[in-house]
Design an enzyme around this catalytic site. Sequence first.
Site, PDB file in Angstrom:
ATOM      1  N   GLY A 175       0.839  -1.195   0.000  1.00 30.84           N
ATOM      2  CA  GLY A 175       0.000   0.000   0.000  1.00 30.84           C
ATOM      3  C   GLY A 175       0.875   1.247   0.000  1.00 30.84           C
ATOM      4  N   GLY A 176       2.055   1.133  -0.626  1.00 28.84           N
ATOM      5  CA  GLY A 176       3.049   2.207  -0.582  1.00 28.84           C
ATOM      6  C   GLY A 176       2.648   3.474  -1.309  1.00 28.84           C
ATOM      7  CB  THR A 177       0.778   4.365  -4.261  1.00 28.44           C
ATOM      8  OG1 THR A 177      -0.196   3.314  -4.356  1.00 28.44           O
ATOM      9  CG2 THR A 177       2.040   3.951  -4.994  1.00 28.44           C
TER      10      THR A 177
ATOM     11  CB  ALA B 240       2.118   4.984   2.292  1.00 31.35           C
TER      12      ALA B 240
ATOM     13  CE  LYS C 122      -8.250   2.791  14.366  1.00 28.57           C
ATOM     14  NZ  LYS C 122      -9.520   2.906  13.681  1.00 28.57           N
TER      15      LYS C 122
ATOM     16  CG  ASP D 199      -4.157   2.317  18.956  1.00 22.00           C
ATOM     17  OD1 ASP D 199      -4.089   3.496  18.548  1.00 22.00           O
ATOM     18  OD2 ASP D 199      -5.089   1.899  19.649  1.00 22.00           O
ATOM     19  CG  HIS D 200      -2.407   6.809  15.400  1.00 23.68           C
ATOM     20  ND1 HIS D 200      -3.550   6.220  14.921  1.00 23.68           N
ATOM     21  CD2 HIS D 200      -2.752   8.055  15.799  1.00 23.68           C
ATOM     22  CE1 HIS D 200      -4.549   7.078  15.011  1.00 23.68           C
ATOM     23  NE2 HIS D 200      -4.104   8.194  15.548  1.00 23.68           N
TER      24      HIS D 200
ATOM     25  CG  ASP E  57     -13.104   4.626  13.431  1.00 28.64           C
ATOM     26  OD1 ASP E  57     -12.312   3.962  12.732  1.00 28.64           O
ATOM     27  OD2 ASP E  57     -13.043   5.862  13.524  1.00 28.64           O
TER      28      ASP E  57
ATOM     29  CG  HIS F  53      -7.706   5.015  18.662  1.00 27.52           C
ATOM     30  ND1 HIS F  53      -6.599   4.289  18.274  1.00 27.52           N
ATOM     31  CD2 HIS F  53      -8.207   5.556  17.520  1.00 27.52           C
ATOM     32  CE1 HIS F  53      -6.452   4.388  16.958  1.00 27.52           C
ATOM     33  NE2 HIS F  53      -7.410   5.144  16.492  1.00 27.52           N
TER      34      HIS F  53
ATOM     35  CE  LYS G 106     -15.063   9.971  12.287  1.00 30.38           C
ATOM     36  NZ  LYS G 106     -13.730  10.600  12.337  1.00 30.38           N
TER      37      LYS G 106
END
Length: 484
Positions: free
Chosen positions: A17-19, A23, A148, A177-178, A235, A240, A331
């Site tokens: 998924g480098g493009t 990424a 995730k 998990d960022h 989500d 998170h 949101k």
Amino acid sequence: MVSRVIPVDPFDLTIFGGTGDLARRKILPGLYRRFRAGQMPETSQIVGAARSDLTEDQYRDEVHEALKEFISKDKLESNAVDGFLSLLRYVSIDATGDKGWSELKEHQRGDHISAFYFSVAPSLFGPIAERLHEHGIADASTRIVVEKPFGRDLETARKLNQTLAQHFDETQIYRIDHYLGKETVQNLMALRFGNVLFEPLWNSQYVDHIQITVAETVGVGGRGGYYDRSGAMRDMVQNHLMQLLCLIAMEPPSQFEPDAVRDEKLKVIRALDPVKPEELVRGQYTAKGKTPSYLHDVENEDSRTESFMAMKVNVSNWRWAGTPFYLRTGKRLRARQSEIAVVFKDAPHSIFGEEAGRHRNILTIRLQPNEGMTLGVTIKEPGPGGMRLIDVPLDMTFADALGAENDNVTDAYERLVMDVIRGNQTLFMRGDEVEAAWAWTDPIIESWESRDRRPYPYEPGSSGPEESAMLLHREERRWREIRE
């Protein structure tokens, strides 16, 4: 303060998924920052792997454009950019077929750390893992990073874990998990376990309640199709917010070591009480002015999916019995704000009388924006006229305390990718931890789906549906404000 950067060993990192968007926005800019900081050896190699038919020069051009978009101009030094781009390779690959795999194998060097970032849909994890082994690309030292969602319920999470386990040992799998890579989240552990000041107070005897808020101003945007199948619970809460709750509530591990930390987090998840229907509120943003409604954004006028979730959670163990945790995320809220607020109890007796008012110590841990910590303390208001009390913050904003130019304040993704290269799994989720989180989450989702009720409406730019305030009001508490 001068940044102290410890270089990692040379590595080959392949980004499937480098493009893709992740990424371009996070992974590659983060790697550039680590290269510029001197942490990434110049003999390392980054391989972009995707379906697009690109030459390596075309891929470098795309990455260069991404750097110009997501890196500030003062950090785009020509020597650093050219050096980083020279590390890039590209392979056009079919994740479910045979195209490109022999070319990818040619880029792997046996004397370098080998890591693969699965920045793709979970449905491709299995086929990629299988082909890495079929073509002799992966071995027992290979590390894989998976994004995730780790399933959408307990059953799919188990199947995903079983699929990965067919090809990789648990010690090779890094579930990212960022939120766990944020400076403040890691400082939470330093605050608790590196200071004698707080840990003796970190229990139900002194803490009245804890609030965890992750508020966003954006709507679902182009993620409508995915989001309407997931909602705020799947989500955000299941991963998170659950991770933040675990770090706040867990017992001190025997040492700062991956399995010791994750063992304690798992104990917290297993100690969570079931959530009663009256202890949660689901919301859905409406239209306001030019801002479209959630139903419009997901193109589903009959959607019952929540864009807001608030809930009361109890941890049934000796440390936290009687101290509720309030989780809130949504949101189209008033401001972008992620914070943990530890609200301590009132002093057992006030010597200043009722006119002094009610004052509480609150430790606020800000994850975004402006990462830092604030401890609210009560002091005498300066000046004559008697003993008037006011609350003032003891503030440590990292950009101020460490210097706004300090590269120690790094992005979560770049820190976590470097941890993968180091082989440090402390800030990554283990398979049994993911499954335990789903085992707690599934009954909550099943409960409201069986009632088939619409989420409560709320206006964009608000703090969510009014009903969420009642979670706290009925116990004489209140949410902290979501500030602009």
